[in-house]
Structures are given as structure tokens and as C-alpha cells.
Design an enzyme around this catalytic site. Structure first.
Site, PDB file in Angstrom:
ATOM      1  N   ASP A  40       0.749  -1.378   0.244  1.00  0.00           N
ATOM      2  CA  ASP A  40       0.084  -0.041   0.086  1.00  0.00           C
ATOM      3  C   ASP A  40       0.769   0.830  -0.036  1.00  0.00           C
ATOM      4  O   ASP A  40       1.873   1.489   0.266  1.00  0.00           O
ATOM      5  CB  ASP A  40      -0.946  -0.240   0.622  1.00  0.00           C
ATOM      6  CG  ASP A  40      -1.851   0.962   0.812  1.00  0.00           C
ATOM      7  OD1 ASP A  40      -3.383   0.069   1.107  1.00  0.00           O
ATOM      8  OD2 ASP A  40      -1.728   2.027   0.943  1.00  0.00           O
ATOM      9  N   ASP A  66       3.057   1.828  -4.610  1.00  0.00           N
ATOM     10  CA  ASP A  66       2.754   2.624  -5.462  1.00  0.00           C
ATOM     11  C   ASP A  66       2.525   1.519  -6.495  1.00  0.00           C
ATOM     12  O   ASP A  66       3.173   1.728  -7.262  1.00  0.00           O
ATOM     13  CB  ASP A  66       2.978   4.461  -5.675  1.00  0.00           C
ATOM     14  CG  ASP A  66       2.186   5.693  -6.633  1.00  0.00           C
ATOM     15  OD1 ASP A  66       1.412   4.435  -7.037  1.00  0.00           O
ATOM     16  OD2 ASP A  66       1.963   5.979  -6.906  1.00  0.00           O
ATOM     17  N   VAL A  67       0.910   1.656  -6.640  1.00  0.00           N
ATOM     18  CA  VAL A  67       0.604   1.209  -8.145  1.00  0.00           C
ATOM     19  C   VAL A  67       0.962   1.177  -9.041  1.00  0.00           C
ATOM     20  O   VAL A  67       0.878   0.607 -10.149  1.00  0.00           O
ATOM     21  CB  VAL A  67      -1.236  -0.017  -7.404  1.00  0.00           C
ATOM     22  CG1 VAL A  67      -0.502  -0.844  -6.736  1.00  0.00           C
ATOM     23  CG2 VAL A  67      -2.304   0.772  -8.112  1.00  0.00           C
ATOM     24  N   TYR A 159     -14.058   6.427 -13.586  1.00  0.00           N
ATOM     25  CA  TYR A 159     -14.148   5.144 -11.859  1.00  0.00           C
ATOM     26  C   TYR A 159     -15.031   4.095 -13.010  1.00  0.00           C
ATOM     27  O   TYR A 159     -14.642   2.401 -13.095  1.00  0.00           O
ATOM     28  CB  TYR A 159     -14.843   5.144 -11.174  1.00  0.00           C
ATOM     29  CG  TYR A 159     -15.027   4.285  -9.957  1.00  0.00           C
ATOM     30  CD1 TYR A 159     -14.197   4.108  -8.643  1.00  0.00           C
ATOM     31  CD2 TYR A 159     -16.185   3.371  -9.697  1.00  0.00           C
ATOM     32  CE1 TYR A 159     -13.649   3.595  -8.171  1.00  0.00           C
ATOM     33  CE2 TYR A 159     -15.958   2.256  -8.951  1.00  0.00           C
ATOM     34  CZ  TYR A 159     -15.662   2.379  -8.088  1.00  0.00           C
ATOM     35  OH  TYR A 159     -14.975   1.411  -6.932  1.00  0.00           O
ATOM     36  N   LYS A 163     -13.279   0.074 -13.930  1.00  0.00           N
ATOM     37  CA  LYS A 163     -13.471  -1.020 -13.644  1.00  0.00           C
ATOM     38  C   LYS A 163     -13.613  -1.878 -14.421  1.00  0.00           C
ATOM     39  O   LYS A 163     -13.876  -3.031 -14.126  1.00  0.00           O
ATOM     40  CB  LYS A 163     -14.868  -0.578 -12.358  1.00  0.00           C
ATOM     41  CG  LYS A 163     -14.108   0.117 -10.902  1.00  0.00           C
ATOM     42  CD  LYS A 163     -12.823  -0.556 -10.032  1.00  0.00           C
ATOM     43  CE  LYS A 163     -12.087   0.004  -9.334  1.00  0.00           C
ATOM     44  NZ  LYS A 163     -11.568  -0.696  -8.742  1.00  0.00           N
ATOM     45  N   THR A 194     -16.505   0.865   4.276  1.00  0.00           N
ATOM     46  CA  THR A 194     -15.218   1.209   3.853  1.00  0.00           C
ATOM     47  C   THR A 194     -15.048   3.089   4.360  1.00  0.00           C
ATOM     48  O   THR A 194     -16.091   3.609   3.404  1.00  0.00           O
ATOM     49  CB  THR A 194     -14.494   0.595   2.672  1.00  0.00           C
ATOM     50  OG1 THR A 194     -14.666   1.715   1.935  1.00  0.00           O
ATOM     51  CG2 THR A 194     -14.543  -0.977   2.404  1.00  0.00           C
TER      52      THR A 194
HETATM   53  N1  LIG Z   1     -15.904   0.582  -0.304  1.00  0.00           N
HETATM   54  C1  LIG Z   1     -16.944   0.042  -2.042  1.00  0.00           C
HETATM   55  O1  LIG Z   1     -17.569   0.201  -1.715  1.00  0.00           O
HETATM   56  C2  LIG Z   1     -15.982  -0.671  -3.284  1.00  0.00           C
HETATM   57  C3  LIG Z   1     -17.389  -1.246  -4.004  1.00  0.00           C
HETATM   58  C4  LIG Z   1     -17.149  -1.708  -5.354  1.00  0.00           C
HETATM   59  C5  LIG Z   1     -15.250  -1.760  -5.221  1.00  0.00           C
HETATM   60  N2  LIG Z   1     -14.047  -1.190  -4.650  1.00  0.00           N
HETATM   61  C6  LIG Z   1     -13.162  -1.185  -5.348  1.00  0.00           C
HETATM   62  O2  LIG Z   1     -12.138  -1.862  -3.721  1.00  0.00           O
HETATM   63  C7  LIG Z   1     -11.115  -1.158  -3.479  1.00  0.00           C
HETATM   64  C8  LIG Z   1     -10.399  -1.021  -2.310  1.00  0.00           C
HETATM   65  O3  LIG Z   1     -11.683  -0.314  -1.609  1.00  0.00           O
HETATM   66  P1  LIG Z   1     -11.954  -0.084  -0.111  1.00  0.00           P
HETATM   67  O4  LIG Z   1     -13.629   0.431  -0.412  1.00  0.00           O
HETATM   68  O5  LIG Z   1     -11.976  -0.687   0.851  1.00  0.00           O
HETATM   69  O6  LIG Z   1     -11.438   1.236  -0.439  1.00  0.00           O
HETATM   70  P2  LIG Z   1     -10.213   2.035   0.343  1.00  0.00           P
HETATM   71  O7  LIG Z   1      -9.683   3.820   0.534  1.00  0.00           O
HETATM   72  O8  LIG Z   1     -10.346   1.974   2.333  1.00  0.00           O
HETATM   73  O9  LIG Z   1      -8.289   1.690   0.766  1.00  0.00           O
HETATM   74  C9  LIG Z   1      -7.705   1.446  -0.981  1.00  0.00           C
HETATM   75  C10 LIG Z   1      -6.853   1.406  -0.213  1.00  0.00           C
HETATM   76  O10 LIG Z   1      -5.867   1.447  -1.498  1.00  0.00           O
HETATM   77  C11 LIG Z   1      -4.530   2.157  -1.164  1.00  0.00           C
HETATM   78  N3  LIG Z   1      -4.115   3.518  -2.121  1.00  0.00           N
HETATM   79  C12 LIG Z   1      -4.762   3.868  -2.986  1.00  0.00           C
HETATM   80  N4  LIG Z   1      -4.359   4.903  -3.766  1.00  0.00           N
HETATM   81  C13 LIG Z   1      -3.108   3.777  -3.912  1.00  0.00           C
HETATM   82  C14 LIG Z   1      -2.049   3.520  -5.002  1.00  0.00           C
HETATM   83  N5  LIG Z   1      -1.564   4.780  -5.635  1.00  0.00           N
HETATM   84  N6  LIG Z   1      -0.901   2.097  -4.521  1.00  0.00           N
HETATM   85  C15 LIG Z   1      -1.823   1.408  -3.597  1.00  0.00           C
HETATM   86  N7  LIG Z   1      -2.129   1.506  -2.704  1.00  0.00           N
HETATM   87  C16 LIG Z   1      -3.011   2.643  -3.165  1.00  0.00           C
HETATM   88  C17 LIG Z   1      -5.377   3.777  -0.135  1.00  0.00           C
HETATM   89  O11 LIG Z   1      -4.137   3.400   0.498  1.00  0.00           O
HETATM   90  C18 LIG Z   1      -5.918   2.053   0.763  1.00  0.00           C
HETATM   91  O12 LIG Z   1      -5.539   1.600   1.591  1.00  0.00           O
HETATM   92  C19 LIG Z   1     -11.185  -0.348  -4.455  1.00  0.00           C
HETATM   93  O13 LIG Z   1     -10.633  -1.077  -5.758  1.00  0.00           O
HETATM   94  C20 LIG Z   1     -12.208   0.293  -4.921  1.00  0.00           C
HETATM   95  O14 LIG Z   1     -12.116   0.692  -6.003  1.00  0.00           O
HETATM   96  C21 LIG Z   1     -15.290  -0.547  -3.371  1.00  0.00           C
END
Ligand SMILES: NC(=O)c1ccc[n+]([C@@H]2O[C@H](COP(=O)([O-])OP(=O)(O)OC[C@H]3O[C@@H](n4cnc5c(N)ncnc54)[C@H](O)[C@@H]3O)[C@@H](O)[C@H]2O)c1
Length: 258
Positions: A40, A66-67, A159, A163, A194
Site C-alpha cells: 500500500d 504505489d501501484v 471510475y 472498473k 469502508t
Molecule cells: N467500498 C466499496 O463500496 C467498493 C465497491 C466496489 C469496488 N470497490 C473497490 O475495492 C477496492 C478497495 O476499496 P475500499 O473501499 O477498501 O477503499 P479504501 O479507501 O478503504 O482502501 C483503498 C486502499 O488503497 C490504497 N491505495 C490508494 N491508492 C494507491 C496506490 N496508488 N498504490 C497503492 N495503494 C493505493 C489506499 O491507501 C487504501 O489503503 C478499490 O479498488 C475499490 O474501487 C470498493
């Protein structure tokens, strides 16, 4: 939750592991016996979770990643192989819900940033983490897409496109790597409780109304929990899903049904 060692002896790399869904995935894989690399940009939270897992007697390390950086990916995969001797499971979970702009006024830099993290990040994960799994003789990759890859969302251009890209990228990888023993599947959450969703809701002019609207889109009548997404990922990551590749699993409380 019962644990039966579904991924015992495996090495897993999870991106976005410091928060939300990625943190739940890292914990679940760890509970089920995997050694976990938590990757992360948030060092403080990532280190804390890795320490918590080690405190529970498990094998876990935090890596700064950083991805969007190819150099970071090369370093992290190299380090993971050095520490654990191989890589069996990759979960590309890091993502952002930036965007939030109508197309007529969409800022190009905002579009690029969303695509860079959500889609380029998965490509680089496949290119480097996936390649290490191929070199290891096989394994499983799970990419976190979204219900937004299926259902369009107003102000969701970047977004939704990112996706949907993840979903199709998953299928190309699945097709190319099936003969190499690597299964690649995608999980598509609905709204999950989240920090990402909390930020979206709290930014609305009327947060309570926004939360009610979000819940109303899910026929199950609530938002999802990170653990409910982690369980789906665990299934694809484990040998229980040995005949599943290129699959899309909606875990969305029925959001995409209407
Ligand atoms: N929460 C939802 O409702 C939801 C729904 C569908 C999909 N998603 C997907 O699930 C995944 C996780 O989402 P979440 O809700 O847990 O979000 P979150 O914000 O709680 O966690 C995301 C994490 O990704 C990390 N991150 C951000 N940019 C980064 C980078 N450049 N390199 C490395 N790490 C990085 C952040 O530091 C964080 O720890 C995402 O891909 C999101 O699009 C979430």
C-alpha cells in the site's frame, strides 16, 4: 469464522491492504494460512496491520507500493520472493473512487489519475506479480472490479470505465495464462462499508439522505461488509476454485439485478 487452512503454505500479495476491503482480504488470507505481503502507499496503517497479524503468530510483511509505479512493483515482487521464496496469490485491490465529475466538465487530469491507479495499477500487478506467479509454476489472481463495471453511475465516467477495464483485462489474463496454471478472476462489490464509501457519503450535501439512497440501491437492504468481499476473494484464491478462471463474481446485495 471457522478457519481450515484453505490457503495454508501459500504466499499472497495484496495491494490496497492498509484499509477497507484490502485489509479484510489480507486478514482473511492470513487466517486461512497464507503468508501475506501487505502492499500500500499508507505505511502507517499497513505496518500496523502487518504487526497485528505477526502478533497473532502469522507470517506478514508490509511493503511500500504505489501501484502506478513500475519500479515499485519490481522492487516489491523482488522483495516478496526474497522473503518468502515464491508467490502463489495476487490480489489487485488498491483503488480510488475519484472522478465524481459530469462528462461535460470532466477534468482530464482527474480521469488520468483514476485510470492510472484503478487500471494501470492492475496491469502492472499482472505484468510483475502475475509474471512471478507464472514463474512459480502457477497460482491464482483476483482483481477487484466493481458493480460499477456493469451499472453506469452518473458522474462515474472514470471510475466505471476503469472498473470495466479491470473486468476485461482479467479475462485476457485468464485466457493467456490458463495453460500456465494461473487462474485469474474478478470480484465486483456493491457499496461496502469502508473509508472510501464513507468519504463519498460524507461529501454529499445531505449525508444521511445519500446513505439512504445508497442503501436503497441494494435489494438486500444494507451496504456490504469488507469481510463479505474477502470471503469471495478467498474462494477464488483457494484450490476450491480450481476450475474457475475468467469468472466475474458480483457480491453486490443485488444492486445489478434490476
Ligand atoms: N467500498 C466499496 O463500496 C467498493 C465497491 C466496489 C469496488 N470497490 C473497490 O475495492 C477496492 C478497495 O476499496 P475500499 O473501499 O477498501 O477503499 P479504501 O479507501 O478503504 O482502501 C483503498 C486502499 O488503497 C490504497 N491505495 C490508494 N491508492 C494507491 C496506490 N496508488 N498504490 C497503492 N495503494 C493505493 C489506499 O491507501 C487504501 O489503503 C478499490 O479498488 C475499490 O474501487 C470498493
Amino acid at each position: 469464522m471457522d478457519t481450515i487452512g484453505r490457503v495454508a503454505g501459500k504466499v499472497a500479495l495484496v495491494t490496497g491492504a492498509a484499509s477497507g476491503i484490502g485489509a479484510a482480504i489480507a486478514e482473511r488470507l492470513s487466517e486461512e494460512g497464507a503468508s501475506v505481503v501487505l502492499a500500500d502507499i499508507n505505511a502507517e496503517a499497513g505496518e500496523a496491520l502487518a504487526a497485528k497479524l505477526r502478533g497473532a503468530g502469522r507470517s506478514a510483511v508490509y511493503e511500500q507500493l504505489d501501484v502506478t509505479s513500475e519500479a515499485d512493483w519490481q522492487r516489491v515482487v523482488h522483495d516478496a520472493l526474497g522473503v518468502f521464496g515464491g508467490l502463489d496469490i495476487l490480489v489487485n485491490c488498491a483503488g480510488v473512487a475519484t472522478g465524481g465529475q459530469e462528462l461535460l466538465h470532466h477534468d482530464f487530469a482527474n480521469w488520468r489519475r483514476t485510470l492510472a491507479i484503478n487500471l494501470d495499477g492492475v496491469f502492472l500487478g499482472l505484468r510483475h506479480g502475475g509474471a512471478a506467479i507464472v514463474a512459480n509454476g502457477g497460482g491464482a489472481i483476483v482483481n477487484i472490479s466493481s458493480v460499477a463495471s456493469k451499472a453506469a453511475v452518473v458522474r462515474g465516467a472514470a471510475y466505471c470505465a476503469s472498473k470495466a477495464g479491470v473486468a476485461q483485462l482479467t479475462k485476457v489474463a485468464a485466457l493467456e495464462w490458463a495453460p500456465l496454471g494461473v487462474r485469474v478472476n474478478s470480484v465486483h462489490p456493491g457499496y461496502v462499508e469502508t473509508p472510501l464509501v464513507e468519504a463519498l457519503i460524507s461529501q454529499a450535501p445531505d449525508a444521511a439522505a445519500m446513505r439512504a439512497v445508497a442503501i436503497s440501491r441494494h435489494p438486500i437492504g444494507r451496504l456490504g461488509l469488507p469481510e463479505e468481499i474477502a470471503n469471495a476473494v478467498l474462494f477464488f484464491a483457494s484450490d476450491e476454485a480450481g476450475f474457475a478462471t475468467g469468472a466475474e463474481l458480483l457480491v453486490d446485495g443485488g444492486y445489478a439485478l434490476p
